[in-house]
Write an enzyme that holds these catalytic residues in place. Sequence first.
Site, PDB file in Angstrom:
ATOM      1  CG  ASP A 118      -2.242   0.607   1.042  1.00  0.00           C
ATOM      2  OD1 ASP A 118      -2.304   1.633   0.345  1.00  0.00           O
ATOM      3  OD2 ASP A 118      -3.230   0.082   1.575  1.00  0.00           O
ATOM      4  CG  ASP A 156      -4.569   6.067   0.980  1.00  0.00           C
ATOM      5  OD1 ASP A 156      -5.606   5.421   1.174  1.00  0.00           O
ATOM      6  OD2 ASP A 156      -4.307   7.130   1.576  1.00  0.00           O
ATOM      7  CD  GLU A 208      -8.819   5.207  -1.244  1.00  0.00           C
ATOM      8  OE1 GLU A 208      -9.694   4.812  -0.466  1.00  0.00           O
ATOM      9  OE2 GLU A 208      -7.746   5.732  -0.850  1.00  0.00           O
ATOM     10  CG  HIS A 225      -8.549  -0.365   4.677  1.00  0.00           C
ATOM     11  ND1 HIS A 225      -8.463  -0.559   3.317  1.00  0.00           N
ATOM     12  CD2 HIS A 225      -8.163   0.918   4.886  1.00  0.00           C
ATOM     13  CE1 HIS A 225      -8.056   0.554   2.736  1.00  0.00           C
ATOM     14  NE2 HIS A 225      -7.860   1.468   3.666  1.00  0.00           N
ATOM     15  CG  ASP A 226     -10.936   3.162   4.202  1.00  0.00           C
ATOM     16  OD1 ASP A 226     -10.566   3.183   5.390  1.00  0.00           O
ATOM     17  OD2 ASP A 226     -10.284   3.686   3.284  1.00  0.00           O
TER      18      ASP A 226
END
Length: 554
Positions: free
Chosen positions: A98, A200, A255, A331-332
Amino acid sequence: MKSEWWKNAVIYQVYPKSFYDTNNDGIGDLSGIDKKLNYLKSLGIDALWISPCYLSPQIDNGYDIADYRKIDPMFGNNDDMKQLIVDAHQKNIKIIMDMVANHTSDESIWFKESRKSRNNYFSDFYIWRDPKNDGSEPNNWGSNFGGSAWTYDETRQQYYLHYYGKKQPDLNWENPLVREAIYDVMRYWKAQGVDGWRMDVITSISKNQDFPDNPNPHQLRYVVGNQDNGPRMHEFIHEMNQQVLAPFSMMSVGEAPSSKSKDARMLVDPKREELDMVFTFEHMHVDRKPGDVNGRWAIQPIDIVQLKKTLANWQDNLNGHGWNALYFENHDRARTPSRWGDDKNYRYESATAFATVLHGLKGTPFVYQGEEIGMTNPKFELADYEDIELKTNYQKLVEQEKTISKADFLKAAQKISRDNARTPMQWNSSKNAGFSESDPWFKLNPNYQTVNVERDMNSPRSIFKYYQKLIELRHNEDIFRDGDFKLILPNDRNIFAYTRTLKDQMWLVIANLSSWEQQASCLNDYDKTNLVLGNYDFEEKGTLRPYEAMILRK
């Protein structure tokens, strides 16, 4: 030619803090991932996306990085990461790290040096602006975590920009030294054997350098063109591709919070040489009240028609122009059976129905840890939640602005809070769900004795085994990779159905996403000899039972 292995792959996301603890400090670690590689291999996945495990003060659970080249001691060390990469590769599992390139921690040496003065090497690594004449912040941009996106620094006598927490200052991508520093980090991890990157909020790296005010002060949602999808975004991402991604054949999935399907074409069209895939947020807003001042905390029941319309739009608009990244959980994102399904009466059916819909689409499916056993939201009280986003938004919306009641905020948190996905992985019914011998860093979901890996794998209605079959189909049936997509029953409020067509083959993917039986006349053309996979025993009666899903050959 660059390998496109990811088009045939299913990728599994690990949130290291909550996956498996081997040294019994209550925190998951890299050795824990290593120890569970056989489990992951048996599921059938092709790659692991590992959420940030770099050195971090953990203000935002690792998305605030202090040192990109160092593994945080809570997870192990750099040698543990190297060992994990070697062991995963031996099992033909690739490793995706990530990359948080939009911001760092304020404990990064880059920021510590930057705040010291306006004329050192790191001075322009971040976005600094003088106060207005009245001493106020440079503009009215809002943080995604609530409040202003600007914080005043006494040492430099300037404001710095942060799209998230005030301890997560945004990097200044206008500075070529910043870009090269990020590329150099990526080269470092490539040298350790990493196969690709999840990036991200990568579409936030370019800001409108005029820093104009937004229509609404401190709004929670980015303004496209100002705070997201900025004027040099494509230029910066293309440069990253040329500097790192293409030369080292590294997979990339970015993302893209504000991107619609037509925007995404520019990001993922191979001819433009930017990214391989992007994560859209659009389909995750189908249970959000449009335009409400409370943003994601203003929830409503899922709109299945809108979900179908959005996902079909991405399938159609990217067809021939790029590749989709497919997900419902990460995870979000909260647990699908609790958020959109019926985790009380139809947990198995909910989990497998949404999985069938997702994995039948064109693109690369992502599975989040625990999704493969149907983990649910824990329905905590507000005091039990840890997430900085939840806490700062509660402060802003409930305590300060009073635009939402405490009861409604809690109801929303229990549905959509990021913490719902961050409870420790439920391995078995023993102490602490088999996650750790010590008290975990975060409260366990109380249902771990009935919902866990061991119990699910031994169940006659195993969600894990259903995922195995879905993944096997993805690997063995070209129609899932290359087949054309066509949405059917677009206005049905409960049934999600579409066809995939390749040459003379046509397959139907259909699911009832409700707790009630639904008529489905399109099933009258099929019998049990057509069934490829289903989550109920097949019945020839032209109806779908609650959360019934199936894949059928024409």
